[in-house]
Enzyme design. Sequence first.
Site, PDB file in Angstrom:
ATOM      1  N   THR A 323     -10.264  38.114   4.880  1.00  0.00           N
ATOM      2  CA  THR A 323     -10.391  38.653   3.249  1.00  0.00           C
ATOM      3  C   THR A 323     -11.693  38.209   2.911  1.00  0.00           C
ATOM      4  O   THR A 323     -12.506  37.401   3.131  1.00  0.00           O
ATOM      5  CB  THR A 323      -9.305  37.853   2.581  1.00  0.00           C
ATOM      6  N   HIS A 375      -0.968  23.815   9.657  1.00  0.00           N
ATOM      7  CA  HIS A 375      -1.135  22.851  10.388  1.00  0.00           C
ATOM      8  C   HIS A 375       0.041  22.451  11.246  1.00  0.00           C
ATOM      9  O   HIS A 375      -0.021  21.744  12.366  1.00  0.00           O
ATOM     10  CB  HIS A 375      -1.106  21.581   9.350  1.00  0.00           C
TER      11      HIS A 375
END
Length: 404
Positions: A323, A375
């Site tokens: 993006t 994560h």
Amino acid sequence: MTIEILVPDLPESVVDATVATWHKQPGDSVLRDEVLVDIETDKVILEVPAPVDGMLEVIVEVEGTTVLSRQIIAKIKACAVAGEPTVDVPVSSEASPDKRHTASLTEEQHDTLSPVVRRLLAENDLQLGKLKGTGVGGRITREDIYALLKQNGVKMERTQPQAKNDTLIFDHRSEKRVAMTRLRKRVAERLLEAKNSTAMLTTFNEVNMKSIIGIRKQYKDMFEERHGIRLGFMSFYVKAVVEALKRYPEVNASIDGEEIVYHNFFDISMAVATQRGLVTPVLRNCDRLGFADIEKGIKELAMKGLDGKLAVDDLTGGNFTITNGGVFGSLMSTPIINPPQAAILGMHKIQDRPVAVNSNVEIMPMMYLALSYDHRLIDGRESVGFLITIKEFLENPIRLLLDV
């Protein structure tokens, strides 16, 4: 003879849709293949063309109504019976737009053209042999026809649907309520899903863009002359991301239940801002594309997104998202992951800043990078290493060519 207008077959996994915009009203005359209404799903906008010449007799489902596949939404009173022969009426390029004829197209050619293109060919007495398509697979687009008409000195007015007179006069402390589009609702759902279902973290770095800016300045004219497309920054970003993904396969993976799926291909999603909301069309097999192919692919996806022409296949898949908030002036951000992907890279505004170079302070064009990652799948070592790899490739882009 009355013809029923039905909702098209909806894409797979789409249960219902919304009637977005009626381009014709009851009593209006319509031409075959002229767009009657836009049907909006949470993925794409479907154009419903008129099957015959005639008059729009009644609108069954008004704008904002939720509809299902193959549901009746309108009725047309046909002016000619299907199967009757049509007569080709020669029309010059300067003739009145009310005088139309049917273009001579083979069945195969007719099937590959959009309804709007077929109508423009018929209205302006154009032959396919005079047109060179610039669309996917060499297909002819409406822009190709407009360009040819302009070249021939014909003034072509693009008809736009008449805007509704619902503009409010905003007095002091006034309000206006507008229903969310289906795409906006879907984007909101996915953003909440990403925040609630992933252990998302963001790591940052910065990159000196001096080398890439110098390359673009030196070769942009030659590049555009040879490939017919401008050399932008996105092709460098995509190339750097692909090489970094090869070195860190965890970033190119996704979680499916209790399994980790490692992808051996490189389909990159590109975040594109449209009037309807944010979409992420996919540029596929980026590892096999050159700089020119990447630039052309990104431009094509962006134009389709802005025109609302993205198909379901354009939006599905994708292993990693880029993006670029820098085009709007964003200096730094924390992008949100696009599930089920494991990471997203945010690019930002290139801005001159004082930096230390060989113990001296110099003004350099710097850009912040932001990598948001899940994560649960990607550890800190991999995320930081991935971002540093991208930084190194962008600061020394010759490595992209040498694969070192």
